[in-house]
Design an enzyme around this catalytic site. Structure first.
Site, PDB file in Angstrom:
ATOM      1  N   PRO A   1     114.786  46.884 -83.695  1.00  0.00           N
ATOM      2  CA  PRO A   1     113.561  47.059 -82.913  1.00  0.00           C
ATOM      3  C   PRO A   1     113.280  48.500 -82.490  1.00  0.00           C
ATOM      4  O   PRO A   1     112.212  48.785 -81.985  1.00  0.00           O
ATOM      5  CB  PRO A   1     113.815  46.168 -81.691  1.00  0.00           C
ATOM      6  CG  PRO A   1     115.297  46.214 -81.507  1.00  0.00           C
ATOM      7  CD  PRO A   1     115.874  46.275 -82.895  1.00  0.00           C
TER       8      PRO A   1
ATOM      9  N   SER B   1     116.004  51.013 -81.160  1.00  0.00           N
ATOM     10  CA  SER B   1     116.835  51.727 -80.174  1.00  0.00           C
ATOM     11  C   SER B   1     117.424  53.017 -80.756  1.00  0.00           C
ATOM     12  O   SER B   1     117.567  54.009 -80.045  1.00  0.00           O
ATOM     13  CB  SER B   1     117.926  50.822 -79.599  1.00  0.00           C
ATOM     14  OG  SER B   1     118.985  50.662 -80.489  1.00  0.00           O
TER      15      SER B   1
ATOM     16  N   ASP C   1     111.237  49.836 -91.544  1.00  0.00           N
ATOM     17  CA  ASP C   1     111.855  48.507 -91.401  1.00  0.00           C
ATOM     18  C   ASP C   1     110.987  47.429 -92.031  1.00  0.00           C
ATOM     19  O   ASP C   1     109.768  47.555 -92.120  1.00  0.00           O
ATOM     20  CB  ASP C   1     112.103  48.147 -89.928  1.00  0.00           C
ATOM     21  CG  ASP C   1     113.220  47.103 -89.786  1.00  0.00           C
ATOM     22  OD1 ASP C   1     114.346  47.488 -89.417  1.00  0.00           O
ATOM     23  OD2 ASP C   1     112.984  45.909 -90.071  1.00  0.00           O
TER      24      ASP C   1
ATOM     25  N   ASP D   1     109.914  47.296 -97.082  1.00  0.00           N
ATOM     26  CA  ASP D   1     111.228  47.013 -97.665  1.00  0.00           C
ATOM     27  C   ASP D   1     111.698  48.259 -98.417  1.00  0.00           C
ATOM     28  O   ASP D   1     111.022  48.712 -99.351  1.00  0.00           O
ATOM     29  CB  ASP D   1     111.072  45.821 -98.626  1.00  0.00           C
ATOM     30  CG  ASP D   1     112.383  45.415 -99.262  1.00  0.00           C
ATOM     31  OD1 ASP D   1     113.364  46.185 -99.190  1.00  0.00           O
ATOM     32  OD2 ASP D   1     112.411  44.315 -99.845  1.00  0.00           O
ATOM     33  N   ILE D   2     112.853  48.777 -98.034  1.00  0.00           N
ATOM     34  CA  ILE D   2     113.324  50.036 -98.627  1.00  0.00           C
ATOM     35  C   ILE D   2     113.602  49.892-100.125  1.00  0.00           C
ATOM     36  O   ILE D   2     113.605  50.885-100.854  1.00  0.00           O
ATOM     37  CB  ILE D   2     114.580  50.569 -97.875  1.00  0.00           C
ATOM     38  CG1 ILE D   2     114.853  52.031 -98.214  1.00  0.00           C
ATOM     39  CG2 ILE D   2     115.819  49.722 -98.151  1.00  0.00           C
ATOM     40  CD1 ILE D   2     113.791  52.984 -97.816  1.00  0.00           C
TER      41      ILE D   2
ATOM     42  N   ASP E   1     121.044  51.551 -90.487  1.00  0.00           N
ATOM     43  CA  ASP E   1     121.714  50.508 -89.686  1.00  0.00           C
ATOM     44  C   ASP E   1     121.226  49.154 -90.195  1.00  0.00           C
ATOM     45  O   ASP E   1     121.209  48.169 -89.462  1.00  0.00           O
ATOM     46  CB  ASP E   1     121.359  50.708 -88.204  1.00  0.00           C
ATOM     47  CG  ASP E   1     122.242  49.896 -87.267  1.00  0.00           C
ATOM     48  OD1 ASP E   1     123.379  49.574 -87.644  1.00  0.00           O
ATOM     49  OD2 ASP E   1     121.786  49.580 -86.150  1.00  0.00           O
TER      50      ASP E   1
ATOM     51  N   LYS F   1     125.700  51.785 -92.001  1.00  0.00           N
ATOM     52  CA  LYS F   1     126.523  50.649 -91.550  1.00  0.00           C
ATOM     53  C   LYS F   1     126.908  49.797 -92.749  1.00  0.00           C
ATOM     54  O   LYS F   1     126.071  49.537 -93.620  1.00  0.00           O
ATOM     55  CB  LYS F   1     125.716  49.800 -90.570  1.00  0.00           C
ATOM     56  CG  LYS F   1     126.462  48.517 -90.191  1.00  0.00           C
ATOM     57  CD  LYS F   1     125.814  47.788 -89.065  1.00  0.00           C
ATOM     58  CE  LYS F   1     124.562  47.071 -89.514  1.00  0.00           C
ATOM     59  NZ  LYS F   1     123.803  46.579 -88.368  1.00  0.00           N
TER      60      LYS F   1
END
Ligand SMILES: C[S@@+](CC[C@H](N)C(=O)[O-])C[C@H]1O[C@@H](n2cnc3c(N)ncnc32)[C@H](O)[C@@H]1O
Length: 231
Positions: free
Chosen positions: A80, A82, A100, A117-118, A143, A187
C-alpha cells in the site's frame, strides 16, 4: 462485519466471498489478534505508515545507508505504500517511482504506476519512458509478493522469478540504467533456488548480502537480498 474481509497480498481487503470454514475463521482471528498486539503494527499506526514493512526498509537502510537525499529510486510492488513513504522522506531531492498491480493511494513526492504488472511489456515500456528523462537509477527496490498458492516450494520459485524479472529490467532489457554504485534490494521467500539466484546477482554486483530485518516475522521464510556496486 469481519466475515466480509479476506487476505490479499498480505493485507485484509473487503470481499463479498464469505469465510465459511472454521479453519478460515480461526486463521482470521489469529491474524487480527497478532496484528493488534504486534509491536511493528502498533508503531506503524503511531507513525502513520501504511504498513509495518516500513520498519524493514528503515532497518536495512540504517545498516547499509543507501537512500540519499538526491537518489532516484524505483519501488516495484509498492502497495500500500509504506516503503514509498520512507523513501520520499529520505530522498527529498530525488525522484521516486512506485509500481504495483494494485491501486495505490497517492503519496506526495512519489510518481505511482498503479494497476501495473511488472511482467507486462507495456508496463516496462512506460517505466522506460518515464525514467529516460531522469538519467540513471540509484536504487531498485522489490518487495513484491505474489498471491501464495499454499505450496512453499512453488511460492519460493514464483517470487524468485519475479525478482529475476526486475533484475533483467536493468541488465538485459535495458528498461533503465542502474548507476555504477547502484543498489538492488529484493525480497525472496527462502528455498532451494536462493543460492543460484545469489550467484546470478554476484555476477553483476560486487556485494550481495542476505538480510533478515527484525520486523520480519520469526516464522516467515522472508529474506532480503541487498546488492551493491553494480558492475
Ligand atoms: C508485501 S506487498 C509490498 C508492501 C510495500 N513494500 C509497502 O511497504 O507498502 C507486495 C506487493 O507486491 C505486489 N505485486 C505482486 N506481484 C506483482 C507484479 N507482478 N507486479 C507489480 N506488483 C506486484 C502486490 O500487489 C503487493 O501489493
Amino acid at each position: 462485519m469481519l466475515k466480509n474481509y479476506r487476505f490479499f497480498g498480505g493485507f485484509l481487503t473487503k470481499n463479498s466471498r464469505r469465510f465459511s470454514t472454521k479453519k478460515a475463521k480461526g486463521n482470521l482471528n489469529r491474524y487480527i489478534q497478532r496484528q493488534s498486539t504486534d509491536e511493528f503494527t502498533v508503531r506503524a499506526r503511531e507513525h502513520n505508515f501504511r504498513a509495518r514493512s516500513a520498519f524493514k526498509l528503515m532497518e536495512i537502510d540504517e545498516k547499509f545507508k543507501f537512500l540519499k537525499p538526491e537518489s532516484t529510486v524505483i519501488d516495484i510492488g509498492c502497495a500500500p505504500g509504506s516503503w514509498l513513504q520512507v523513501v520520499v522522506d529520505r530522498c527529498p531531492n530525488g525522484y521516486v517511482m512506485g509500481v504495483d498491480l494494485q491501486n495505490v493511494l497517492p503519496i506526495r513526492g512519489a510518481d505511482i504506476l498503479s494497476l501495473s504488472d511488472i511482467t507486462s511489456p507495456e508496463v516496462q515500456s512506460k517505466i522506460r519512458e518515464k525514467l529516460a528523462k531522469r538519467g540513471s537509477v540509484d536504487v531498485v527496490l522489490s518487495d513484491m509478493a505474489p498471491n501464495p498458492t499454499g505450496d512453499n516450494a512453488t511460492d519460493h520459485l514464483r517470487l524468485i522469478e519475479l525478482c529475476r524479472t526486475v533484475f533483467r529490467l536493468f541488465t538485459e532489457e535495458k528498461a533503465f540504467e542502474l548507476s555504477k554504485n547502484g543498489v538492488f534490494l529484493c525480497k525472496i521467500w527462502d528455498g532451494s533456488a536462493r543460492g543460484e539466484f545469489i550467484r546470478e546477482l554476484s555476477n553483476r554486483f560486487s556485494t550481495v548480502k542476505t538480510v533478515k530485518p527484525t520486523a520480519c516475522r520469526d516464522n516467515s521464510a522472508e529474506l532480503y537480498l541487498f546488492c551493491r556496486n553494480f558492475k
